[in-house]
Design a protein around this motif. Structure first.
Motif, PDB file in Angstrom:
ATOM      1  N   ASN A   1       3.774  10.308  17.601  1.00  0.00           N
ATOM      2  CA  ASN A   1       3.254   8.941  17.647  1.00  0.00           C
ATOM      3  C   ASN A   1       3.001   8.430  16.234  1.00  0.00           C
ATOM      4  O   ASN A   1       2.598   9.189  15.344  1.00  0.00           O
ATOM      5  CB  ASN A   1       1.933   8.883  18.405  1.00  0.00           C
ATOM      6  CG  ASN A   1       2.095   8.971  19.909  1.00  0.00           C
ATOM      7  OD1 ASN A   1       1.161   9.319  20.607  1.00  0.00           O
ATOM      8  ND2 ASN A   1       3.267   8.660  20.440  1.00  0.00           N
TER       9      ASN A   1
ATOM     10  N   ASP B   1       7.103  -0.306  22.028  1.00  0.00           N
ATOM     11  CA  ASP B   1       7.341   1.090  22.361  1.00  0.00           C
ATOM     12  C   ASP B   1       6.489   1.458  23.577  1.00  0.00           C
ATOM     13  O   ASP B   1       5.265   1.542  23.496  1.00  0.00           O
ATOM     14  CB  ASP B   1       6.977   1.975  21.165  1.00  0.00           C
ATOM     15  CG  ASP B   1       7.316   3.440  21.376  1.00  0.00           C
ATOM     16  OD1 ASP B   1       7.283   3.898  22.527  1.00  0.00           O
ATOM     17  OD2 ASP B   1       7.598   4.130  20.383  1.00  0.00           O
ATOM     18  N   GLU B   2       7.150   1.697  24.705  1.00  0.00           N
ATOM     19  CA  GLU B   2       6.419   1.952  25.946  1.00  0.00           C
ATOM     20  C   GLU B   2       5.564   3.215  25.866  1.00  0.00           C
ATOM     21  O   GLU B   2       4.461   3.268  26.424  1.00  0.00           O
ATOM     22  CB  GLU B   2       7.403   2.064  27.117  1.00  0.00           C
ATOM     23  CG  GLU B   2       6.725   2.134  28.468  1.00  0.00           C
ATOM     24  CD  GLU B   2       7.687   1.961  29.621  1.00  0.00           C
ATOM     25  OE1 GLU B   2       7.234   2.047  30.779  1.00  0.00           O
ATOM     26  OE2 GLU B   2       8.890   1.740  29.370  1.00  0.00           O
TER      27      GLU B   2
ATOM     28  N   GLU C   1       3.007  -4.173  22.378  1.00  0.00           N
ATOM     29  CA  GLU C   1       3.798  -3.215  21.611  1.00  0.00           C
ATOM     30  C   GLU C   1       5.165  -3.059  22.283  1.00  0.00           C
ATOM     31  O   GLU C   1       5.275  -3.118  23.505  1.00  0.00           O
ATOM     32  CB  GLU C   1       3.053  -1.872  21.572  1.00  0.00           C
ATOM     33  CG  GLU C   1       3.823  -0.681  21.087  1.00  0.00           C
ATOM     34  CD  GLU C   1       4.227  -0.792  19.631  1.00  0.00           C
ATOM     35  OE1 GLU C   1       5.419  -0.595  19.363  1.00  0.00           O
ATOM     36  OE2 GLU C   1       3.358  -1.080  18.789  1.00  0.00           O
TER      37      GLU C   1
ATOM     38  N   VAL D   1       3.974  -4.258  27.303  1.00  0.00           N
ATOM     39  CA  VAL D   1       5.187  -3.840  26.607  1.00  0.00           C
ATOM     40  C   VAL D   1       6.070  -5.070  26.454  1.00  0.00           C
ATOM     41  O   VAL D   1       6.412  -5.727  27.449  1.00  0.00           O
ATOM     42  CB  VAL D   1       5.944  -2.749  27.390  1.00  0.00           C
ATOM     43  CG1 VAL D   1       7.214  -2.346  26.646  1.00  0.00           C
ATOM     44  CG2 VAL D   1       5.059  -1.544  27.622  1.00  0.00           C
TER      45      VAL D   1
ATOM     46  N   SER E   1      13.503  12.049  22.242  1.00  0.00           N
ATOM     47  CA  SER E   1      13.063  12.205  23.632  1.00  0.00           C
ATOM     48  C   SER E   1      13.039  13.661  24.081  1.00  0.00           C
ATOM     49  O   SER E   1      12.489  13.981  25.137  1.00  0.00           O
ATOM     50  CB  SER E   1      13.970  11.396  24.568  1.00  0.00           C
ATOM     51  OG  SER E   1      15.302  11.899  24.527  1.00  0.00           O
TER      52      SER E   1
ATOM     53  N   ASP F   1       9.201  -7.086  23.712  1.00  0.00           N
ATOM     54  CA  ASP F   1      10.029  -7.145  22.511  1.00  0.00           C
ATOM     55  C   ASP F   1       9.505  -8.285  21.644  1.00  0.00           C
ATOM     56  O   ASP F   1       9.742  -9.459  21.938  1.00  0.00           O
ATOM     57  CB  ASP F   1      11.491  -7.385  22.901  1.00  0.00           C
ATOM     58  CG  ASP F   1      12.396  -7.525  21.685  1.00  0.00           C
ATOM     59  OD1 ASP F   1      11.931  -7.261  20.558  1.00  0.00           O
ATOM     60  OD2 ASP F   1      13.573  -7.923  21.870  1.00  0.00           O
TER      61      ASP F   1
END
Length: 442
Positions: free
Chosen positions: A271, A326-327, A324, A349, A242, A351
């Motif tokens: 990415n 991953d936000e 997905e 988004v 991050s 899980d």
């Protein structure tokens, strides 16, 4: 507790007959009734090898001399092949590499999934050189050599390989390993840079520098100078993912085009993108052809990432839902949809290891599903696929073992037929097996 004692290794090489290739591309033989994995040896060969590690159930070795060679052996094009773990199969003819990867897919589907497709497809292949548009290179200051080594690790994984260039890296980096070495050597934190990530688009590249201590003003100037001289952007990572941020230049964007669909996709250096641009384009073409989406179809793309398959599908289908976990990737997908004027995509988004059957986007049902999961596969989401109403499912896999497991479930439990399967040579000269499969409702 005392320090674990390392097993003493014999100084003299051993001689053994190699009978197979392991899942990671090493030759497999036996010595004194014990399995030995030999880097650089091929089935059908007799080799002299030096042991580099001993374990309770197997030993590991490096091939030092081929006493009797395989007919499929070729001279590696990289002079450092024997000392670098970035490639495992350069000594095997490329067509034989494809055959071996195909056999691995066949073996996994048959043995693990207990399934076999109605049709085996020819391999998707392209040039096996200069293809890696993303990589993670190790870095280490070695005082005995007087410089920082940058590259892949040696076959045994303990040290960074000392190589001059790399014929599988993207052209922007294949001849820049020494340049990166010299750059790091100028920094005050030369001993605190464990890795450099590289990322390349169609017309631009970037590095992400992981540094364990703060940079000085002089360090940052060295990086800016190198960036300007090489026309490569520099990003910094002082802590976790991050914290990645661009140092220079002020403006920079990585993109790649999918001309067949008149699309351009942007991506951040960290990415996930498919490593091999040529194979990626061919995979997308094959997936869209197999799903045959029409303007009346609603398509579900699971593990959609930044829209690599989602957006090409959206140029053919009435609507597409990309899902997905991953936000950040979903945000990248949304941005790519806007960039290309595609408003028929819904981004979610979620899980995908959990239950998504109550979600509104799922309850509307689908005509087709595309899935491109991580190495762990898609076992938890298979009931979601089965309950979606889709008549066709295309599964893109980076692990033949988990594809085989999931294929067995789809066929033997959820009522699908495996219509076709084949490999895609995403990582030439390595043991990585990418594949694609089509399932249809029975």
């Amino acid at each position: 507790m005392g320090r674990k004692r390392r097993r003493r290794l014999p100084a003299e090489p051993i001689e053994l007959a190699v009978t197979d290739l392991s899942h990671d591309g090493r030759g497999v033989g036996r010595h004194e009734e014990k399995a030995v994995f030999v880097h650089g040896a091929l089935p059908g060969e007799t080799a002299s090898a030096r042991l580099i590690d001993r374990n309770r159930r197997f030993d590991e070795a490096l091939c030092e001399q081929v006493i009797e060679a395989s007919a499929e052996r070729v001279d590696p094009e990289c002079p450092w092949f024997d000392h670098c773990g970035g490639c495992a199969l350069q000594h095997l003819d490329h067509s034989a590499q494809l055959e071996w990867k195909h056999k691995r897919l066949v073996d996994n589907l048959t043995r693990i999934g207990e399934v076999s497709p109605a049709s085996w497809w020819d391999p998707i292949a392209a040039s096996p050189w200069f293809y890696r548009r993303r990589s993670r290179l190790s870095a280490r200051l070695v005082k005995g050599k007087g410089r920082v080594l940058v590259g892949f690790r040696e076959p045994q994984g303990r040290f960074v390989a000392d190589v001059g260039n790399c014929r599988v890296l993207h052209p922007d980096f294949s001849n820049r390993l020494l340049s990166l070495s010299q750059l790091l050597g100028k920094l005050s934190v030369a001993d605190a840079v464990p890795q450099i990530e590289t990322a390349s688009g169609d017309s631009g590249s970037a590095i992400v520098l992981r540094h364990l201590r703060p940079l000085t003003t002089a360090d940052e100037q060295h990086l800016r100078d190198w960036s300007a001289e090489n026309d490569i952007a520099v990003y910094l990572q002082p802590k976790g993912p991050s914290t990645v941020h661009r140092l220079c230049p002020d403006q920079h964007e990585l993109t790649y085009r999918l001309d067949e669909f008149d699309l351009e996709l942007g991506f951040h250096p960290q990415n996930f993108i498919q490593v091999n641009a040529d194979i990626n384009r061919a995979l997308i073409r094959r997936a869209v052809e197999l799903l045959e989406p029409t303007a009346d179809d609603r398509v579900l793309d699971l593990f959609c990432g930044l829209g690599n398959f989602t957006l090409p599908l959206a140029t053919r289908a009435g609507s597409v839902v990309g899902v997905e976990g991953d936000e950040a990737l979903v945000e990248a997908g949304r941005a790519n949809a806007v960039r290309n004027g595609l408003d028929q995509v819904e981004w979610e988004v979620a899980d995908l290891a959990g239950d998504v059957s109550s979600q509104a986007w799922y309850r509307a049902g689908f005509d087709a599903v595309l899935i491109d999961p991580p190495r762990s596969g898609a076992f938890e989401v298979l009931p979601v696929i089965a309950g979606s109403g889709a008549r066709r499912v295309v599964y893109v896999s980076c692990n033949p073992a988990t594809l085989a497991r999931d294929a067995g479930e789809l066929v033997n439990r959820h009522g699908f037929r495996l219509k076709g399967a084949g490999i895609a040579d995403m990582f030439p000269h390595t043991a990585h097996v990418e594949s694609i499969a089509l399932f249809e409702r029975a």
